[in-house]
Design an enzyme around this catalytic site. Sequence first.
Site, short mmCIF file in Angstrom:
data_model
loop_
_atom_site.label_atom_id
_atom_site.label_comp_id
_atom_site.label_asym_id
_atom_site.label_seq_id
_atom_site.Cartn_x
_atom_site.Cartn_y
_atom_site.Cartn_z
N SER A 198 0.80 -1.22 0.00
CA SER A 198 0.00 0.00 0.00
C SER A 198 0.83 1.28 0.00
O SER A 198 0.34 2.33 -0.39
CB SER A 198 -0.94 0.00 1.20
N HIS A 226 -6.02 -3.64 -1.59
CA HIS A 226 -5.80 -2.57 -2.58
C HIS A 226 -5.92 -3.10 -4.01
O HIS A 226 -5.25 -2.60 -4.91
CB HIS A 226 -4.44 -1.92 -2.37
N LYS A 257 -12.71 -0.18 0.79
CA LYS A 257 -11.92 0.58 -0.19
C LYS A 257 -12.71 0.69 -1.50
O LYS A 257 -13.67 1.44 -1.55
CB LYS A 257 -10.53 -0.03 -0.33
C1 LIG Z 1 -6.93 -1.19 4.41
C2 LIG Z 1 -6.28 -2.50 4.61
C3 LIG Z 1 -6.71 -3.38 5.60
C4 LIG Z 1 -7.75 -3.00 6.62
O1 LIG Z 1 -9.02 -3.04 6.05
P1 LIG Z 1 -10.26 -2.58 6.97
O2 LIG Z 1 -11.43 -3.26 6.35
O3 LIG Z 1 -10.29 -1.10 6.87
O4 LIG Z 1 -9.98 -3.04 8.35
C5 LIG Z 1 -6.11 -4.63 5.69
N1 LIG Z 1 -5.12 -4.98 4.86
C6 LIG Z 1 -4.67 -4.15 3.90
C7 LIG Z 1 -3.57 -4.59 2.99
C8 LIG Z 1 -5.22 -2.88 3.75
O5 LIG Z 1 -4.76 -2.06 2.83
#
Ligand SMILES: *Cc1c(COP(=O)(O)O)cnc(C)c1O
Length: 412
Positions: A198, A226, A257
Site C-alpha cells: 500500500s 488494494h 476501499k
Molecule cells: C486497508 C487494509 C486493511 C484494513 O481493512 P479494513 O477493512 O479497513 O480493516 C487490511 N489490509 C490491507 C492490505 C489494507 O490495505
Amino acid sequence: MFNPEGIRAELDQIREAGLYKNERTLTTPQSAQIATSTLVAEGEGAPLWSADGAAESLNFCANNYLGLANDPRIVQAAHEALDRWGFGMSSVRFICGTQGQHRDLEREIAEYVGTDDAILFSSCYDANGGIFEVLLSAEDAVISDELNHASLIDGIRLCKAKRFRYRNANMEDLRAQLTAAKEAGSRRMLIVTDGVFSMDGSYAPLDEICDLADEFGAMVMVDDSHATGFVGPQGRGTPHLFGVADRVDVITSTLGKALGGASGGFVAAHQEIVDLARQRARTYLFSNAVAPAVVAGSRKALELARDSEAGREQLAANSALFRSLMAEAGFDLLPGTHPITAVMFPGDEGAVLATQIADAMLKRGVYVIAFSFPVVPRGKARIRVQLSAAHSEADVRACVNAFVAARAEVQG
Ligand SMILES: *Cc1c(COP(=O)(O)O)cnc(C)c1O
C-alpha cells in the site's frame, strides 16, 4: 487512580517527533471533490474548527478507486435496506445476527474472487486478526513479506506458529525462509503477502510465490485490499491478474476501499477453511454482524464493480497520465502501474519537504498526504497519490500543476 503525567509525556514525545496526526475533517461526503476543516480545539462549548485551504479540494488520498463511495445507486440500496432490514443486528452472526443477505453477500464475494466460499468480518483488520489462529498452531510456520499490512502482522502475533519474514517481494529470500521453516520441522506452512503493497503501489509476484509454494508444499494467502474491484480481469484481484486464482488458498480483503468504502472485510477460501473460520475465528465469533444497510450497499457495490469496465479503464488512464506527467515534470516516482503512486522525497530533508509540499498543495485545492518514518522506512519519505475513476483528466492535470507550483513555492 488515573495519573495523566505519563500519558502526557508520551503525547509530547509524539508531538516533538513531528508525528502527531491532526485529523482533517470532511464537511462533505467522500468524493473526488471534498471540503475539509481541522479540529483545532475541543472542550468547553462548541468545538473550534479552522477551514483548510481552498473551499473545495480535489481529493487524491482516498481508497475510492472506482468512485463508488457515494454512488447514488449504492446509497439507494442502503436506504432501502434500512427500511426493509432495520438499522442494527445487536448480535453476532451465530446467535441471531445472520440475515439472508449476509449469506448472499458471502456467496457473491466468493463467486467474484473465485473461491468456494467466503465469510464476512467487521473489517479486513478483523479478518486478518482472526484467520491465522484458525489455520496455524505451534507446529506450523508462517512466512510473511516484510512490507505486509499491520493487520497481518497483528494477526500473526495472535497465533502460535513459528514466524519467518522475507524481504519485500524477494523470491531468493522467500526460498531461504521456506527452507528454514521446513528444516524447523514445520507441519503446515503458510506464505502470506499483500497483493499490492500500500505504500509503494507495487504487486507481489504471485506467480513466482505460487511456484515456490508448490515446491515446498506451502499454502498461499493474499491480502487483496488494494486490488479487489479494480485489479485484474473484471477487477477480480491480483490472483486473477497473475493467472494463479486456482493456486491461492486464502484471500482476505476489505469492503472499505474500492467496494463502496463503507466497512467490512472477508476471508474467501476453500470450503473447509471458511467452515472452520466460522467455528473458530475469534474476531468473527465475538464481534457484531455487519450492519444491514452496509451489507446491502456492499452487494450493490460488488455488482457495480464487476460491471465497471469503463471505471477500470478510466482509472488506468488516469494513473498512466499522472505518472507520465509527473515524470516529465521531473518528480521521482516509484515505478509501476497501480493507482497508488509514490512520489519520493528521499534523504534527510525528505520528510519535511514532503510535508511542506503537501500543505502547499492543499492551499491550492489539492489534497494529498505525506508519509514519513515510521510509516515508511527512514529516508524514504513520500507523498502517496491515489488516483480514482472519479477523477477527470482535468483533475489529474490540476494535481500535477499543484505539485509543480508547490515545489517551486517550497524550494524557493
Ligand atoms: C486497508 C487494509 C486493511 C484494513 O481493512 P479494513 O477493512 O479497513 O480493516 C487490511 N489490509 C490491507 C492490505 C489494507 O490495505
